[in-house]
Each structure stands twice: as structure tokens, then as C-alpha cells.
Design a protein around this motif. Structure first.
Motif, mmCIF file in Angstrom:
data_model
loop_
_atom_site.group_PDB
_atom_site.id
_atom_site.type_symbol
_atom_site.label_atom_id
_atom_site.label_comp_id
_atom_site.label_asym_id
_atom_site.label_seq_id
_atom_site.Cartn_x
_atom_site.Cartn_y
_atom_site.Cartn_z
ATOM 1 N N ASP A 286 0.940 -1.312 0.017
ATOM 2 C CA ASP A 286 0.080 0.033 0.070
ATOM 3 C C ASP A 286 0.893 1.190 -0.168
ATOM 4 N N GLU A 287 1.916 1.293 0.776
ATOM 5 C CA GLU A 287 2.850 2.571 0.898
ATOM 6 C C GLU A 287 3.220 2.713 -0.430
ATOM 7 N N GLU A 288 4.052 1.890 -1.356
ATOM 8 C CA GLU A 288 4.286 2.069 -2.484
ATOM 9 C C GLU A 288 3.198 2.471 -3.501
ATOM 10 N N ALA A 289 2.260 1.861 -3.550
ATOM 11 C CA ALA A 289 1.047 2.348 -4.123
ATOM 12 C C ALA A 289 0.816 3.891 -4.106
ATOM 13 N N GLU A 290 0.601 4.149 -2.790
ATOM 14 C CA GLU A 290 0.085 5.747 -2.305
ATOM 15 C C GLU A 290 1.175 6.328 -2.945
ATOM 16 N N SER A 291 2.625 6.147 -2.719
ATOM 17 C CA SER A 291 3.522 6.960 -3.091
ATOM 18 C C SER A 291 3.356 7.175 -4.783
ATOM 19 N N VAL A 292 3.097 6.222 -5.304
ATOM 20 C CA VAL A 292 2.804 6.338 -6.890
ATOM 21 C C VAL A 292 2.047 7.162 -7.321
ATOM 22 N N LEU A 293 0.807 7.129 -6.683
ATOM 23 C CA LEU A 293 -0.336 7.829 -6.875
ATOM 24 C C LEU A 293 -0.350 9.264 -6.624
ATOM 25 N N ARG A 294 0.328 9.618 -5.483
ATOM 26 C CA ARG A 294 0.744 10.830 -4.907
ATOM 27 C C ARG A 294 1.439 11.557 -5.883
ATOM 28 N N THR A 295 2.531 10.913 -6.276
ATOM 29 C CA THR A 295 3.343 11.703 -7.257
ATOM 30 C C THR A 295 2.538 11.963 -8.517
#
Length: 411
Positions: A286-295
Motif C-alpha cells: 500500500d505504501e508504495e502504491a500510495e507514493s506512486v499515486l501521490r506523485t
């Protein structure tokens, strides 16, 4: 009318004059004819002999005419006689193609097979006959007809093999169709129709790696419209990411590796970003997915990504909420964003604020996910009547799963 009558009278007068003159000649001198040959002897008046010759000539003409009419009548009764071979062939060609177009497979097969065997250019008739045989589930006859077409017109190998692959696909033998087309591709690497058929087979078999390898040739050959090629590319990469997520223990690394294979421009595509983030979420990243979408959302706000962003647990849920609330300035009436904010408030255990955002989202769009989230919150707060009402509405809108987010305890 008067002119015709005048000419008729003139003709009648001429005939009467001719008849009178002939009668006068006969009355003046009947003449004499003697024919003798060995023991045979024939004698007659001249005029009787001339009359005999005339009658004989008329009888010969009448007999010849009768024989011709008889032969023509025999041709009508038996249209497959050798006398009318060209006519038979033309009828077989026309009727066979008509039967094929109208779905009458049995007569189409019969007529087209006959047309193919009799034609100097039999290819279209063999191909049509093979298709008719395949429609009757007679695959063996279809293959025999294609083999016969190769014998008669060996230079038409491309057209025959394309038809063979098409028939294999129609009977559901996608693996055989792919093998047939791949073998043909070695000889015709840039043929548009071959590339189109191979694309269809690879898509049907969900061979996303093969399809991605085919895409450059499809683009170069302009085998499909640009919009369709774009959609196909997105579909292929989405399928590739989904397949990578099912790679067992190495799934996460496989998904990440597949993502890195995309060009930088493709990694900004909202559909592919959502597919990648969804796979990361499914694999617990989830953390990596959130980082990708946040960017991606900082670079360009995209409604398709906001819904998924609200379902992800980032490293700092508070900062997630602050970032999402900053988007309200540009899209204050975005129902998907309001749902995202409601979920992030639940993640941060801001129950009252979560209810406000979810209620506001429903004012702009009645979505099943929003109804479900608000129903869960209301049920935990003791408002079971409203909760049940929202659940019923959600069932009517669309059934589905929703993320398990924290709810207030004690109720």
C-alpha cells in the motif's frame, strides 16, 4: 400505317405478277429432264424437277432447324451436359456465392466446390467452399479444400493460410491459429491483415507479452487506427501487470519489473497507473502504491486515480488527508474526491468529518461505494434504519466489495 398498307399492296402485286409469269412460262413449254446412271433412270418435266429441288431444300432446312431446337431443349432439361459447360460453371459460381452470403452452407459447399474444380482461377471458390464446410462443423473437408487450393494455386499461399488461421480461430483452436500465423509471419513480417489476425488471436489468448512484442509492427504497418492502437497498448500493459501479479512468491518483484519496462510517457497514463497501483495494493504494498499515486496526482489531478487513492494506507494517513483536501479548491463538487476524503477521514478516525464528506458525495452522485461506506459508519453509530436504507440502495446500484476501514467502537 398507310405506308405499310401501300408496301403490302405492292408486294402482293409483285407476287401475283411473279406467279402469273411463272404460270405463263410453264404453259408455254413444260421442258424435259432426264437423269440416267447405270440402271437408274429418272425423267420429268423441268418445272416438276425444279419444284422437287425446292421442296428438298426446304425439308433439309426444316430438319436442321428441328435438330438444333432439340439439342437446345436437351441443354435446358440437363444443364450439366458437356455442351453447356461454360454456362454450368457460371451458374455454379453465381449460385455458390449467393448461397454463401445467405448462409445456406450445404448448397454453397456443393456449388462452390463444383465451380472451383471447373474454373481456371479457383481460389475464391475453394476459400468459400472451405468456409461453408467449416460452418457445418466439417473441419476435415475444410482442410481438404484448402489443401486442394494450394495444389491448384500455389502462389496464393498467403491468402490460403490466412483463411486457414481464420477458420481455426472460428472453431476455437486459438493455439493452432497462432502457430499458423506465426509461421506465416516469418515470410510476411509486415503484412497488415496477417498482423491484424495475429493481434486478435493474441488478445483472445491473453498473451500480453506476445501482443506487446507485436505492437511495434502494428504501428509501423498502420494496421489499425491510431485510437485503436492506443487502446490495445493500454489493454496489453494492463493485462501484463495483472498477469505479473499472479506470479506467486515473486509477484511483487515481477510487477515492479514489468512497470519499469514501460516508457516514461506510458507510466503517466492514468489507466496504467491505476492498474499498477491496484496490483501493488493487492500484494500488500500500500505504501508504495500510495507514493506512486501521490506523485501522479501532484503532477496532474485525475479523477480516475482519486478513488483508489482513498483506499490506500500510506506511510502518513494525516498527510494523505491534507493533500486530498487541497484538491477540493479546484474540484469542490467532485463526488469521487469527496468519497476519497470520507475514506481518509475514516482512516484517521475523524468520524464526524467522514460523515460530512460522504453525505456531500451522495448529494452530487449516488454511488454504491459511497452508500456502503456511509451505511457502515451509520450502523456503528447506532443509526440502523438509515444504514439499512443505504445498503438497499447500494444493492440496487451495484454490488461489490469495499475496503475494511476503522469505525468508532462502543456501539
Amino acid at each position: 400505317m398507310k405506308r405499310r398498307l401501300l408496301w403490302g399492296l405492292v408486294l402482293l402485286a409483285g407476287l401475283l405478277g411473279l406467279g402469273y409469269g411463272l404460270w405463263w412460262l410453264i404453259s408455254q413449254d413444260p421442258g424435259y429432264v432426264l437423269l440416267a446412271f447405270k440402271g437408274f433412270r429418272y425423267q420429268s418435266s423441268l418445272w416438276a424437277f425444279l419444284a422437287l429441288l425446292l421442296v428438298t431444300g426446304l425439308l433439309g432446312w426444316a430438319l436442321r432447324r428441328a435438330l438444333r431446337l432439340l439439342l437446345l431443349s436437351l441443354g435446358v432439361v440437363n444443364p450439366w451436359s458437356r455442351l453447356h459447360r461454360g454456362r454450368r460453371l457460371r451458374l455454379a459460381c453465381e449460385q455458390g456465392l449467393l448461397d454463401l452470403a445467405e448462409g445456406r452452407w450445404q448448397p454453397a459447399l456443393r456449388h462452390l466446390r463444383r465451380a472451383a474444380e471447373g474454373s481456371a482461377q479457383p481460389l475464391p471458390y475453394y476459400l468459400g467452399a472451405a468456409r461453408a464446410a467449416e460452418e457445418m462443423s466439417d473441419s476435415a473437408s475444410a482442410e481438404q479444400l484448402l489443401a486442394r487450393a494450394r495444389e491448384r494455386q500455389p502462389k496464393a499461399e498467403l491468402a490460403i493460410t490466412l483463411t486457414q488461421a481464420d477458420l481455426q480461430a472460428e472453431r476455437g483452436d486459438w493455439a493452432a491459429a497462432q502457430a499458423t500465423l506465426q509461421q506465416l509471419r516469418d515470410q510476411y513480417p509486415a503484412h497488415p491483415q496477417l498482423l491484424r489476425q495475429l493481434q486478435r488471436v493474441l488478445t483472445q489468448r491473453a498473451d500480453w507479452s506476445g501482443l506487446l512484442g507485436l505492437l511495434p509492427d502494428l504501428i509501423k504497418a498502420k494496421a489499425l487506427p491510431a485510437a485503436q492502437l492506443q487502446t490495445l497498448q493500454e489493454q496489453a500493459w494492463q493485462g501484463r501487470l495483472l498477469a505479473a501479479g499472479q506470479a506467486g512468491g515473486e509477484a511483487l518483484a515481477t510487477v515492479q519489473e514489468a512497470w519499469q519496462q514501460l516508457h516514461a510517457r506510458e507510466r503517466q497514463n492514468p489507466l496504467l497507473l491505476k492498474a499498477y497501483a491496484s496490483q501493488l495494493q493487492a500484494l500488500g504494498a500500500d505504501e508504495e502504491a500510495e507514493s506512486v499515486l501521490r506523485t501522479a496526482l501532484k503532477r496532474s489531478y485525475t479523477p480516475e486515480l482519486v478513488g483508489l487513492y482513498g483506499q490506500l494506507r500510506g506511510r502518513d494517513p494525516g498527510k494523505q488527508l491534507q493533500l486530498a483536501e487541497s484538491w477540493l479548491k479546484q474540484t469542490p463538487q467532485d463526488a469521487q474526491l469527496l468519497l476519497c476524503l470520507g475514506r481518509l477521514c475514516l482512516r484517521n478516525q475523524l468520524w464526524g468529518k467522514a460523515r460530512e464528506y460522504l453525505e456531500a458525495s451522495l448529494q452530487f452522485a449516488r454511488q454504491a461505494d459511497t452508500c456502503i461506506e456511509l451505511a457502515r459508519l451509520l450502523a456503528s453509530q447506532g443509526d440502523l434504519a438509515r444504514s439499512n436504507q443505504l445498503l438497499q440502495e447500494a444493492v440496487q446500484l451495484r454490488g461489490g466489495q469495499w475496503p475494511s476501514l476503522p469505525l468508532p467502537s462502543g456501539h
